[in-house]
Design a protein around this motif. Structure first.
Motif, mmCIF file in Angstrom:
data_model
loop_
_atom_site.group_PDB
_atom_site.id
_atom_site.type_symbol
_atom_site.label_atom_id
_atom_site.label_comp_id
_atom_site.label_asym_id
_atom_site.label_seq_id
_atom_site.Cartn_x
_atom_site.Cartn_y
_atom_site.Cartn_z
ATOM 1 N N MET A 139 10.184 18.096 -7.657
ATOM 2 C CA MET A 139 11.251 17.154 -7.657
ATOM 3 C C MET A 139 10.509 15.933 -6.906
ATOM 4 N N ASN A 140 11.269 15.260 -6.078
ATOM 5 C CA ASN A 140 10.719 14.056 -5.188
ATOM 6 C C ASN A 140 9.530 14.400 -4.588
ATOM 7 N N THR A 141 8.791 13.247 -3.967
ATOM 8 C CA THR A 141 7.808 13.492 -2.950
ATOM 9 C C THR A 141 7.934 12.722 -1.735
ATOM 10 N N ALA A 142 7.562 13.311 -0.481
ATOM 11 C CA ALA A 142 7.783 12.534 0.604
ATOM 12 C C ALA A 142 6.357 12.400 1.214
ATOM 13 N N ARG A 143 6.160 11.335 1.738
ATOM 14 C CA ARG A 143 4.754 11.294 2.304
ATOM 15 C C ARG A 143 4.982 10.482 3.940
ATOM 16 N N SER A 144 4.165 11.397 4.888
ATOM 17 C CA SER A 144 4.428 10.761 6.108
ATOM 18 C C SER A 144 2.986 9.979 6.582
ATOM 19 N N ALA A 145 3.045 8.846 6.805
ATOM 20 C CA ALA A 145 1.896 8.149 7.103
ATOM 21 C C ALA A 145 1.617 8.521 8.697
ATOM 22 N N ALA B 81 0.670 -1.217 -0.149
ATOM 23 C CA ALA B 81 0.074 -0.027 0.035
ATOM 24 C C ALA B 81 0.582 1.326 0.014
ATOM 25 N N ASN B 82 1.780 1.166 0.751
ATOM 26 C CA ASN B 82 2.714 2.524 0.880
ATOM 27 C C ASN B 82 4.059 2.575 -0.043
ATOM 28 N N THR C 160 9.824 10.764 -10.711
ATOM 29 C CA THR C 160 9.607 11.474 -9.387
ATOM 30 C C THR C 160 9.382 10.086 -8.462
ATOM 31 N N MET C 161 10.448 10.062 -7.582
ATOM 32 C CA MET C 161 10.312 8.885 -6.454
ATOM 33 C C MET C 161 9.474 9.396 -5.416
ATOM 34 N N VAL C 162 8.520 8.558 -4.773
ATOM 35 C CA VAL C 162 7.796 8.997 -3.908
ATOM 36 C C VAL C 162 8.392 8.166 -2.675
ATOM 37 N N PHE C 163 8.772 8.628 -1.472
ATOM 38 C CA PHE C 163 9.121 8.025 -0.308
ATOM 39 C C PHE C 163 8.065 8.312 0.863
ATOM 40 N N THR C 164 7.550 7.158 1.416
ATOM 41 C CA THR C 164 6.860 7.235 2.400
ATOM 42 C C THR C 164 7.295 6.638 3.691
ATOM 43 N N THR C 165 7.147 7.550 4.657
ATOM 44 C CA THR C 165 7.409 6.953 5.932
ATOM 45 C C THR C 165 6.384 6.734 7.050
ATOM 46 N N ALA C 166 6.622 5.743 7.866
ATOM 47 C CA ALA C 166 5.378 5.655 8.920
ATOM 48 C C ALA C 166 5.981 5.122 10.154
ATOM 49 N N ALA C 167 5.590 5.618 11.142
ATOM 50 C CA ALA C 167 5.981 5.392 12.676
ATOM 51 C C ALA C 167 5.677 3.773 13.104
ATOM 52 N N PHE D 6 -2.217 10.835 5.678
ATOM 53 C CA PHE D 6 -0.898 11.342 5.219
ATOM 54 C C PHE D 6 -0.647 12.749 5.209
ATOM 55 N N TYR E 212 4.903 11.867 11.624
ATOM 56 C CA TYR E 212 3.988 12.082 12.812
ATOM 57 C C TYR E 212 3.750 10.548 13.108
ATOM 58 N N LYS E 213 3.510 10.573 14.407
ATOM 59 C CA LYS E 213 2.831 9.180 14.973
ATOM 60 C C LYS E 213 1.144 9.269 14.823
#
Lengths: 203, 157
Positions: free
Chosen positions: B145-151, A150-151, A193-200, B130, B63-64
């Motif tokens: 440029m690039n994209t970042a997502r914080s879930a 999903a991410n 475009t690369m998409v970096f997704t972060t999750a705690a 997100f 973020y949490k």
């Protein structure tokens, strides 16, 4: 005199009606004044206990862009790789036990296989030539042949702040060889475009 | 003569009213360009100690969770562009189903917002959400440029 007072009063009332209170008026404090006769009063006290909700829990760094520069068509039909390295870092982490980083190409579809990373011609939108490239975490290539989570595809997990990993992208210029005699047809500025997704990760 | 004096008096009062209106401070209103206003301010602080870690690349906040009450039109979520970055952000807060709750104007390094005016309210529940940071160049072109997502988890109580 009476007429003057009437006019002035009317003007003040008009100002009040339209909400045009004087800008320099002091705000009056609310609340009950304590006097000898009134020894207690109700005071509303607001306090906001910060539990971390809505606050920054971690900071990671990602590359702002990937630039392969000028692509060169090889003379023969053989591999000719161009590589760009980049770092992903965990700068700070607080209140979480880890941070998971995933990556995908912009526009990729979760649940689908072969969601490859590729470049598009920004100069000629009609061009169908979209050279793909590989993404590495350290020396391990991300396998895009499987269904994308999903991410995005799993990249790495940080378990503490200060961790860093060097990865990279690799493009095989051999993809240009079929166009060797007509390079002009695919000439142009390519980007992706690369998409970096972060999750705690919580305990 | 009396009528003239009265007229002058009325005109003076009217002029004073006009001055009052002009000097009355207006509420800060940074139009995000999406029909929703909110205050983006300089000096945004991520609120966590970066511990002197030096790193290349663009710093992305994560973020949490976040919390709000059903029917709230504001969400406390501290989004911003860390001051050491060399690129700009367009930040969007959206649910997993694509519903956009907030979209910022350009966030230059050091700028952010902590209480977001929402495009819509939400019912009670737990939502996967997100913050999407579209990274752009700081020149006039604002090239993407690039994209970042914080879930994060959004709890509506």
């Amino acid at each position: 005199m009476k007429k003057k007072l009437t006019v002035m009063l009317a003007a003040v009332l008009a100002l009040t009606a339209f909400g045009f209170a004087p800008a320099f008026a002091e705000e009056q404090a609310t609340g009950q004044e304590l006097t000898d006769q009134v020894r207690s009063g109700d005071t509303e006290v607001d306090a906001r206990i910060v539990d971390g909700a809505g606050e920054v829990a971690y900071i990671v760094t990602v590359p702002e862009k990937i630039d392969f520069g000028r692509l060169v068509c090889p003379e023969n039909d053989e591999d000719s790789f161009t590589i760009q390295k980049f770092n992903v870092n965990c700068v700070q982490m607080q209140g979480v036990s880890g941070v998971k980083v995933s990556v995908n190409n912009d526009g990729a579809t979760a649940g689908e296989k072969n969601q490859d990373f590729y470049l598009s011609n920004q100069t000629n939108a009609a061009s169908t030539f979209k050279p793909s490239y590989e993404v590495y975490v350290g020396t391990t290539k991300i396998d895009t042949s499987v269904a994308m989570p999903a991410n995005g595809y799993d990249y790495l997990v940080f378990t503490k702040e200060g961790q860093s990993i060097t990865g990279g992208v690799r493009l095989n210029q051999r993809l240009l060889f079929p166009y060797k005699d007509d390079i002009a047809s695919i000439a142009g500025e390519y980007s992706g475009t690369m998409v970096f997704t972060t999750a705690a990760i919580l305990d | 003569m009396k009528n003239k004096k009265t007229l002058v008096l009325v005109l003076v009062i009217a002029a004073l009213c006009a001055v009052v209106v002009l000097i009355k401070p207006g509420a800060p209103n940074d139009d995000t360009g999406n029909g929703v206003s909110g205050t983006i301010s300089e000096g945004w602080d991520p609120g966590i100690d970066q511990g002197g870690v030096e790193a290349t690349g663009i710093q992305i906040p994560g973020y949490k969770d976040a919390k709000m009450k059903e029917g709230d039109t504001t969400l406390h979520l501290s989004i911003g562009n860390p001051k050491d970055n060399k690129a700009g952000f367009y930040a969007t807060v959206q649910l997993e189903d694509g519903t956009v709750l907030y979209a910022s104007s350009l966030l230059e390094p050091g700028y952010g917002i902590k209480d977001l005016p929402l495009k819509q309210t939400l019912q009670k529940g737990t939502y996967d959400a997100f913050v999407t940071f579209q990274i752009v160049s700081l020149d006039e072109a604002h090239a993407p440029m690039n994209t970042a997502r914080s879930a994060f988890k959004l709890y509506v109580e």
